[in-house]
Write a protein that holds these residues in place. Sequence first.
Motif, PDB file in Angstrom:
ATOM      1  N   UNK A 159      72.983 105.143  78.017  1.00  0.00           N
ATOM      2  CA  UNK A 159      73.741 104.060  78.654  1.00  0.00           C
ATOM      3  C   UNK A 159      73.058 102.696  78.572  1.00  0.00           C
ATOM      4  N   UNK A 160      71.719 102.666  78.476  1.00  0.00           N
ATOM      5  CA  UNK A 160      71.024 101.378  78.384  1.00  0.00           C
ATOM      6  C   UNK A 160      70.830 100.921  76.936  1.00  0.00           C
ATOM      7  N   UNK A 161      71.494 101.602  75.998  1.00  0.00           N
ATOM      8  CA  UNK A 161      71.475 101.156  74.611  1.00  0.00           C
ATOM      9  C   UNK A 161      70.366 101.730  73.751  1.00  0.00           C
ATOM     10  N   UNK A 162      69.509 102.546  74.314  1.00  0.00           N
ATOM     11  CA  UNK A 162      68.450 103.167  73.513  1.00  0.00           C
ATOM     12  C   UNK A 162      69.016 104.324  72.693  1.00  0.00           C
ATOM     13  N   UNK A 230      60.399 115.922  72.352  1.00  0.00           N
ATOM     14  CA  UNK A 230      59.099 115.343  72.718  1.00  0.00           C
ATOM     15  C   UNK A 230      59.165 114.021  73.488  1.00  0.00           C
ATOM     16  N   UNK A 231      60.373 113.446  73.664  1.00  0.00           N
ATOM     17  CA  UNK A 231      60.499 112.240  74.474  1.00  0.00           C
ATOM     18  C   UNK A 231      59.967 110.969  73.849  1.00  0.00           C
ATOM     19  N   UNK A 232      59.626 110.996  72.548  1.00  0.00           N
ATOM     20  CA  UNK A 232      58.995 109.828  71.916  1.00  0.00           C
ATOM     21  C   UNK A 232      59.916 108.618  71.812  1.00  0.00           C
ATOM     22  N   UNK A 233      61.219 108.815  71.911  1.00  0.00           N
ATOM     23  CA  UNK A 233      62.158 107.688  71.812  1.00  0.00           C
ATOM     24  C   UNK A 233      62.235 106.881  73.093  1.00  0.00           C
ATOM     25  N   UNK A 234      61.761 107.441  74.200  1.00  0.00           N
ATOM     26  CA  UNK A 234      61.895 106.786  75.491  1.00  0.00           C
ATOM     27  C   UNK A 234      63.229 107.038  76.160  1.00  0.00           C
ATOM     28  N   UNK A 235      64.090 107.843  75.529  1.00  0.00           N
ATOM     29  CA  UNK A 235      65.391 108.187  76.107  1.00  0.00           C
ATOM     30  C   UNK A 235      65.244 109.442  76.962  1.00  0.00           C
ATOM     31  N   UNK A 236      65.607 109.335  78.224  1.00  0.00           N
ATOM     32  CA  UNK A 236      65.567 110.478  79.138  1.00  0.00           C
ATOM     33  C   UNK A 236      66.978 111.005  79.334  1.00  0.00           C
ATOM     34  N   UNK A 237      67.134 112.296  79.139  1.00  0.00           N
ATOM     35  CA  UNK A 237      68.450 112.919  79.285  1.00  0.00           C
ATOM     36  C   UNK A 237      68.653 113.354  80.722  1.00  0.00           C
ATOM     37  N   UNK A 238      69.573 112.659  81.384  1.00  0.00           N
ATOM     38  CA  UNK A 238      69.960 113.051  82.736  1.00  0.00           C
ATOM     39  C   UNK A 238      71.264 113.809  82.700  1.00  0.00           C
ATOM     40  N   UNK A 239      71.823 114.063  83.870  1.00  0.00           N
ATOM     41  CA  UNK A 239      73.081 114.809  83.929  1.00  0.00           C
ATOM     42  C   UNK A 239      74.189 114.109  83.155  1.00  0.00           C
ATOM     43  N   UNK A 240      74.182 112.774  83.165  1.00  0.00           N
ATOM     44  CA  UNK A 240      75.226 112.022  82.477  1.00  0.00           C
ATOM     45  C   UNK A 240      75.131 112.072  80.964  1.00  0.00           C
TER      46      UNK A 240
END
Length: 393
Positions: A159-162, A230-240
């Motif tokens: 949602x924040x464009x990442x 591994x989370x290297x993109x900085x994108x965190x997957x939440x419920x949405x």
Amino acid sequence: MIPVPKGYSFAAVPAGFKKDRNDLAVIVSDRPAVAAGVFTTNRFQAAPVLVARERLERADAMRAVVINAGQANACTGEAGLADCLESCRLLAEALGLEEGEILPASTGVIGVRMPMDKWATAMPLVQANLGQAAATDFARAIMTTDAFPKMAAARLTSPDGKECAIFGMAKGAGMICPNMATMLGVVLTDAEVAPEQWRSVLRAAVDASFNRVTVDGDTSTNDCVFALANGASGVTIGDGELQGLAEGVAQVCQTLAYMIVQDAEGGSKVVRIHVSGARSMGDAEIVARTIGHSPLVKTAMYGRDPNWGRIVAALGRSGVDFNPGDVNLSLCGIPIFAKGAPIPQDHKALLAPHMRRQDIHIHLSIGSGPGSYVLLASDLTHEYVTINAEYTT
């Protein structure tokens, strides 16, 4: 160019397991990655399957995947298990990892032990090559009878464009049938996702893809699909964002599954078998698999013969309860059998141009129930017999 997720390095080297080619492949995440795996249901599970399962039951995060081609390390007993553990120890020592952070997989001939002297000799090559190889090199190194490397990718925007990337590789061409198939797969993402969510995403994707293909009805000893996040993109997957991630992983796996059937040993057709109107999804699946496994149906597809009788005969012996008068069949979108009887027309002339295509669609409606299932199957050719008659000789 296929986008590869951030934070992963690849190595592909010739260890001498197979002649004159890269046959040892490694992926390393630059940080601990949330890990998930799905494995064969064959009771003769190969040593690397046993090791990887145990490690994923014990820990949520991994750093590396290692795959060798040439020896399956299956049905090799305690000695084979020790060989697998030693191969992980050698790799950990070479790359500065912990042994328990490595997920191993093997493909090749069953019952043959791995040449451990070659593993030891290959470690300096892996060390030097890590980060120099491309994902394509990895995909080629894990091939056995495959005709081409199999890769697929998808992107997800938060949602924040990442953006984060989803990338998958697989090998497989023969001994293909769920659950799962003679296939190995690796799915990578640079998104951050909770362990239980990641496991759920992978299971659902595999059920909708790799578990819906068949080449020859044989389930292997070595099948597995690993997934690292591994989370290297900085994108965190939440419920949405979870649904978008699940759809991306499913898309990647479905593309790879199609490629596996497309690359079936000696195969020339991808047959999409859609069964509908069954009393349950389970009944629809039984019918689809009976048709997809039938040598008579598969050879008809190879011969471009619209022999609908073989399809309805397979339905009739499937063991599923139905009313023959309710059965309707179309082949390549052309209705050829309705309400239990053939439609009067020149089937061969109508279907001739369609049967020359690579993709053949069979739709069989067996009633008015809610059950539906889709299976991808290959045809059965002279070349398949040749390949498998001479596999170890």
